[in-house]
Design a protein around this motif. Structure first.
Motif, PDB file in Angstrom:
ATOM      1  N   UNK A 251       1.983 -10.363 -34.091  1.00  0.00           N
ATOM      2  CA  UNK A 251       0.942 -10.076 -33.100  1.00  0.00           C
ATOM      3  C   UNK A 251       1.284 -10.782 -31.793  1.00  0.00           C
ATOM      4  N   UNK A 252       0.657 -10.367 -30.733  1.00  0.00           N
ATOM      5  CA  UNK A 252       0.807 -11.075 -29.473  1.00  0.00           C
ATOM      6  C   UNK A 252      -0.086 -12.296 -29.434  1.00  0.00           C
ATOM      7  N   UNK A 253       0.398 -13.369 -28.821  1.00  0.00           N
ATOM      8  CA  UNK A 253      -0.396 -14.584 -28.737  1.00  0.00           C
ATOM      9  C   UNK A 253       0.468 -15.805 -28.549  1.00  0.00           C
ATOM     10  N   UNK A 256       2.534 -21.279 -33.204  1.00  0.00           N
ATOM     11  CA  UNK A 256       2.352 -22.656 -33.672  1.00  0.00           C
ATOM     12  C   UNK A 256       3.251 -22.827 -34.897  1.00  0.00           C
ATOM     13  N   UNK A 257       4.339 -23.626 -34.742  1.00  0.00           N
ATOM     14  CA  UNK A 257       5.300 -23.789 -35.832  1.00  0.00           C
ATOM     15  C   UNK A 257       4.783 -24.774 -36.878  1.00  0.00           C
ATOM     16  N   UNK A 258       5.074 -24.463 -38.136  1.00  0.00           N
ATOM     17  CA  UNK A 258       4.716 -25.326 -39.254  1.00  0.00           C
ATOM     18  C   UNK A 258       5.927 -26.044 -39.822  1.00  0.00           C
ATOM     19  N   UNK A 259       7.124 -25.733 -39.343  1.00  0.00           N
ATOM     20  CA  UNK A 259       8.359 -26.385 -39.792  1.00  0.00           C
ATOM     21  C   UNK A 259       9.093 -26.935 -38.577  1.00  0.00           C
ATOM     22  N   UNK A 260       9.914 -27.967 -38.809  1.00  0.00           N
ATOM     23  CA  UNK A 260      10.731 -28.567 -37.765  1.00  0.00           C
ATOM     24  C   UNK A 260      12.175 -28.105 -37.926  1.00  0.00           C
ATOM     25  N   UNK A 274       0.397 -17.420 -35.456  1.00  0.00           N
ATOM     26  CA  UNK A 274       0.145 -16.928 -34.106  1.00  0.00           C
ATOM     27  C   UNK A 274      -1.355 -16.934 -33.879  1.00  0.00           C
ATOM     28  N   UNK A 275      -1.775 -17.528 -32.786  1.00  0.00           N
ATOM     29  CA  UNK A 275      -3.201 -17.588 -32.450  1.00  0.00           C
ATOM     30  C   UNK A 275      -3.459 -16.856 -31.139  1.00  0.00           C
ATOM     31  N   UNK A 276      -4.743 -16.575 -30.909  1.00  0.00           N
ATOM     32  CA  UNK A 276      -5.093 -16.056 -29.590  1.00  0.00           C
ATOM     33  C   UNK A 276      -5.226 -17.213 -28.613  1.00  0.00           C
ATOM     34  N   UNK A 277      -5.640 -16.906 -27.419  1.00  0.00           N
ATOM     35  CA  UNK A 277      -5.749 -17.918 -26.356  1.00  0.00           C
ATOM     36  C   UNK A 277      -6.636 -19.084 -26.763  1.00  0.00           C
ATOM     37  N   UNK A 278      -7.651 -18.817 -27.600  1.00  0.00           N
ATOM     38  CA  UNK A 278      -8.640 -19.828 -27.931  1.00  0.00           C
ATOM     39  C   UNK A 278      -8.441 -20.431 -29.321  1.00  0.00           C
ATOM     40  N   UNK A 279      -7.269 -20.203 -29.919  1.00  0.00           N
ATOM     41  CA  UNK A 279      -6.921 -20.881 -31.157  1.00  0.00           C
ATOM     42  C   UNK A 279      -7.264 -20.162 -32.432  1.00  0.00           C
ATOM     43  N   UNK A 281      -6.625 -17.715 -35.383  1.00  0.00           N
ATOM     44  CA  UNK A 281      -5.392 -17.200 -35.958  1.00  0.00           C
ATOM     45  C   UNK A 281      -5.383 -15.675 -35.987  1.00  0.00           C
ATOM     46  N   UNK A 282      -4.235 -15.101 -35.536  1.00  0.00           N
ATOM     47  CA  UNK A 282      -4.041 -13.657 -35.559  1.00  0.00           C
ATOM     48  C   UNK A 282      -2.991 -13.232 -36.576  1.00  0.00           C
ATOM     49  N   UNK A 283      -2.147 -14.167 -36.969  1.00  0.00           N
ATOM     50  CA  UNK A 283      -1.085 -13.817 -37.902  1.00  0.00           C
ATOM     51  C   UNK A 283      -0.418 -15.051 -38.459  1.00  0.00           C
TER      52      UNK A 283
END
Length: 318
Positions: A251-253, A256-260, A274-279, A281-283
Motif C-alpha cells: 500500500x502507499x504510505x 516502519x521496519x521491524x528488522x535491522x 506500512x502506515x498512513x500519515x497518522x500511524x 496500519x495499512x499493510x
C-alpha cells in the motif's frame, strides 16, 4: 616501467595520471584519474576500479585512502587503479551515464566504437585484462545495505572457487554468491581467466567512513594474502547468501521496519509495516523464507508496489 594512461612508475615508485577514454560534447577529451603502484620486486598485478556508478562514492573513498598508504618499496608486484570510471555520471552525481542513459556495469567487456559507456568499459577492461586479480568497488547505490562482497560468475564457472576465495579474503563478512547480469565486470573478468569480485560497500548518500574502512581493510587483506605485501590474513567464516528476495509495499504510505540490517530473519517474521500519515496500519509484510535482512530503501514514503527491502536467502557459512 609500468604505465596506465599517462601514469608511469618505475620499480619502487607510485605515479598518478589520466586515461583518455573519449570526448565530451564540446570535443574536449574525457580523462579518467588513474594510479600505478609499481613494487620494488616483481609479482602479480591487482586491478582496482571505483565509481562505475556515478553516485556510488564509497569505492572512491577506498581508493583515496589506500593508494597513499601502499609503500611501493615494500610491494611485490603492481597495482593498477582507475579512481572514477563513470566520468559523466560522476560529474552530475547520478547513477547512470546521462549521455547514453546506460548503467556502466552492464557494458563490459565494452565496445571501442559503441556508446560512451561502452567505450569507457572497453578502455578500462583493456587495462583490467593486464591483471591477475580484479576488485570492482561498488555500494548499494543510495539505499541502505550491509557491507558485502559479490561473486557474480556463477557456481558452474571454472573460476568460481577462485572468485569465492578472493571474496572471502576481502573479508566484509557477508557474500552474495549469485550469477550476475551480462555486462558486469565481475562476469567479464572471470571469462578472461581473472578472479574478480564486486564488493558492495554499504549504501549511502555521499560516502560512509565505516564502509570505506571495510574496503581499505579488504584491499590490504588481498595484498597480504596474495603476496603483494608481507604478512598474513586471518580468514574467518562468512555468511553467504545464494538467493535474494525483494519485497514491495502492499500500500502507499510510510514504512516502519521491524528488522535491522544484518539480522537473521525467519519465514513468517515481520519485515515491515506500512502506515498512513497518522500511524494507522495499512499493510504488513513478512519474510517468505529464512535469511538475512540485506538491504532497504532509504526514504520512508512509498507508493503501492514500490521497492522496500531485500532478504538474502539460501544462507550458509563457509
Amino acid at each position: 616501467m609500468i604505465t596506465l594512461g599517462t601514469a608511469r612508475a618505475s620499480p619502487g615508485e607510485t605515479d598518478t595520471g589520466r586515461l583518455e577514454v573519449g570526448e565530451t560534447r564540446d570535443g574536449s577529451p574525457v580523462r579518467l584519474p588513474v594510479a600505478v603502484v609499481n613494487g620494488a620486486d616483481g609479482g602479480k598485478t591487482l586491478y582496482v576500479q571505483a565509481v562505475s556508478d556515478g553516485d556510488e562514492l564509497n569505492g572512491l573513498g577506498v581508493v583515496n585512502r589506500f593508494v597513499p598508504r601502499v609503500d611501493p618499496t615494500e610491494l611485490s608486484g603492481s597495482i593498477l587503479v582507475v579512481g572514477v570510471v563513470n566520468y559523466f555520471a560522476f560529474q552530475v552525481a547520478e547513477h547512470r551515464n546521462p549521455i547514453d542513459d546506460r548503467k556502466m556495469n552492464r557494458g563490459y567487456p565494452g565496445d571501442a566504437d559503441g556508446t560512451t559507456s561502452e567505450r569507457i568499459a572497453h578502455a578500462t577492461f583493456e587495462e583490467a585484462k593486464r591483471a591477475d586479480l580484479i576488485v570492482d568497488l561498488h555500494q548499494g547505490s543510495t539505499s541502505r545495505m550491509i557491507n558485502e562482497t559479490r561473486v557474480r560468475c556463477g557456481i558452474r564457472h571454472h573460476l568460481h572457487g577462485d572468485c569465492l576465495e578472493l571474496a572471502k579474503v576481502f573479508g566484509c563478512g557477508h557474500v552474495l554468491d549469485i550469477k550476475g547480469p551480462d555486462g558486469q565486470l565481475a562476469r567479464a573478468g572471470p571469462d578472461q581467466g581473472i578472479p574478480t569480485i564486486d564488493p558492495e560497500l554499504g549504501g549511502c548518500v555521499g560516502w560512509d567512513e565505516e564502509s570505506i574502512r571495510y574496503g581499505v581493510e579488504g584491499i590490504f587483506n588481498v595484498l597480504r594474502h596474495y603476496g603483494f605485501l608481507d604478512g598474513s590474513v586471518e580468514i574467518e567464516p562468512q555468511v553467504r547468501a545464494r538467493g535474494f528476495d525483494q519485497y514491495g509495499s502492499p500500500a502507499g504510505g510510510l514504512v516502519r521496519f521491524e528488522a535491522e540490517l544484518g539480522d537473521r530473519v525467519s519465514a513468517g517474521e515481520t519485515l515491515f509495516e506500512v502506515t498512513d500519515t497518522f500511524g494507522d496500519r495499512k499493510g504488513r509484510v513478512t519474510a517468505d523464507a529464512d535469511g538475512v535482512f540485506w538491504r532497504t530503501r532509504r526514504l520512508p514514503q512509498v507508493a503501492a508496489g514500490e521497492y522496500v527491502c531485500s532478504v538474502g536467502t539460501n544462507v550458509d557459512r563457509y
